[in-house]
Design an enzyme around this catalytic site. Structure first.
Site, short mmCIF file in Angstrom:
data_model
loop_
_atom_site.label_atom_id
_atom_site.label_comp_id
_atom_site.label_asym_id
_atom_site.label_seq_id
_atom_site.Cartn_x
_atom_site.Cartn_y
_atom_site.Cartn_z
N HIS A 120 2.13 0.57 -13.28
CA HIS A 120 2.92 -0.62 -13.61
C HIS A 120 4.42 -0.28 -13.52
CE1 HIS A 120 3.60 -4.56 -15.30
NE2 HIS A 120 4.54 -4.02 -16.04
N GLY A 167 0.79 -1.25 0.00
CA GLY A 167 0.00 0.00 0.00
C GLY A 167 0.81 1.28 0.00
N ILE A 177 -6.84 -9.71 -12.03
CA ILE A 177 -7.27 -9.08 -13.29
C ILE A 177 -8.74 -8.68 -13.19
CG2 ILE A 177 -7.67 -9.54 -15.75
CD1 ILE A 177 -5.02 -11.08 -15.70
C1 GRF Z 1 3.78 -1.26 -7.33
O1 GRF Z 1 5.15 -1.36 -7.54
C2 GRF Z 1 3.03 -1.29 -8.64
O2 GRF Z 1 3.79 -0.90 -9.73
C3 GRF Z 1 2.64 -2.73 -8.81
O3 GRF Z 1 2.45 -3.21 -7.51
C4 GRF Z 1 3.26 -2.48 -6.59
C5 GRF Z 1 2.41 -2.12 -5.41
O4 GRF Z 1 3.14 -1.60 -4.36
N1 GRF Z 1 1.50 -2.81 -9.70
P1 GRF Z 1 2.41 -0.93 -3.11
O5 GRF Z 1 1.44 -1.95 -2.55
O6 GRF Z 1 1.70 0.31 -3.59
O7 GRF Z 1 3.51 -0.60 -2.12
#
Ligand code: GRF
Length: 187
Positions: free
Chosen positions: A107, A14, A90
């Site tokens: 991403h 998060g 998804i």
């Molecule tokens: C992020 O690095 C994002 O790019 C990927 O999942 C990760 C989530 O990290 N889709 P967080 O839970 O926001 O720390």
């Protein structure tokens, strides 16, 4: 400015949720976070929702109608924007169509390169010179919707998976909020 209502989907740590919460406190930020949806009851991100008094919904994706449960809650809260912030599931075509409003995702690569999982390992294996993160609209194909913005950095010789992740996430925390500002600037 009348702020729109946003919902953040998470599965884990998060850190992106945290930066969105912090930025949403600014009066000129275009959205307020009205709901957090999480498919993992042990996710640390839920603690952030609790701490910031944001309603949250923990869903069981093994249940057949779990997306309907989310849609109902999202309609009740008049959500205009969904941000996928590390949501490891998804979203179905049906969900995208039924929601009918903006869904964006972050991403950890320079899309269209390195869609999918295990991004950092694949980036290093390919000896990429630069990498970064992308915020994009979610459509019916994985990591493929229109790009809203990207942030880039150069990879150093001694970078490994841990350092790439750290550097990428630092940029993500800026990129996600900038993307939210950008999509409402002209709408
Ligand atoms: C992020 O690095 C994002 O790019 C990927 O999942 C990760 C989530 O990290 N889709 P967080 O839970 O926001 O720390």
């Amino acid at each position: 400015m009348v702020k729109k209502n946003a919902c953040i989907f998470i599965s884990g740590y998060g850190s992106n949720l945290r930066s969105l919460i912090l930025n949403s406190r600014n009066h000129s930020f275009p959205v307020n976070i009205k709901l957090v949806v999480c498919n993992n009851k042990n996710a640390r991100g839920i603690l952030l929702a609790k701490k910031n008094s944001i309603p949250y919904l923990i869903i069981n994706t093994k249940k057949r109608n779990f997306e309907n449960t989310i849609l109902q809650e999202i309609k009740k809260k008049n959500i205009s924007l969904i941000c996928l912030a590390g949501y490891m599931k998804i979203i179905s075509k049906r969900f995208i169509r039924n929601f009918g409003k903006k869904i964006i995702n972050i991403h950890p690569s320079l899309l269209p390169k390195f869609k999918g999982l295990d991004t950092f390992k694949r980036i290093l294996d390919k000896n990429e010179k630069k990498t970064g993160c992308s915020v994009h609209y979610v459509d019916e194909k994985l990591d493929s919707g229109k790009i809203i913005l990207q942030k880039i950095f150069f990879i150093k010789k001694n970078d490994d998976i841990v350092s790439l992740k750290k550097k990428t996430q630092k940029l993500e925390h800026l990129a996600f909020s900038e993307a939210v500002v950008k999509i409402y600037r002209y709408n």
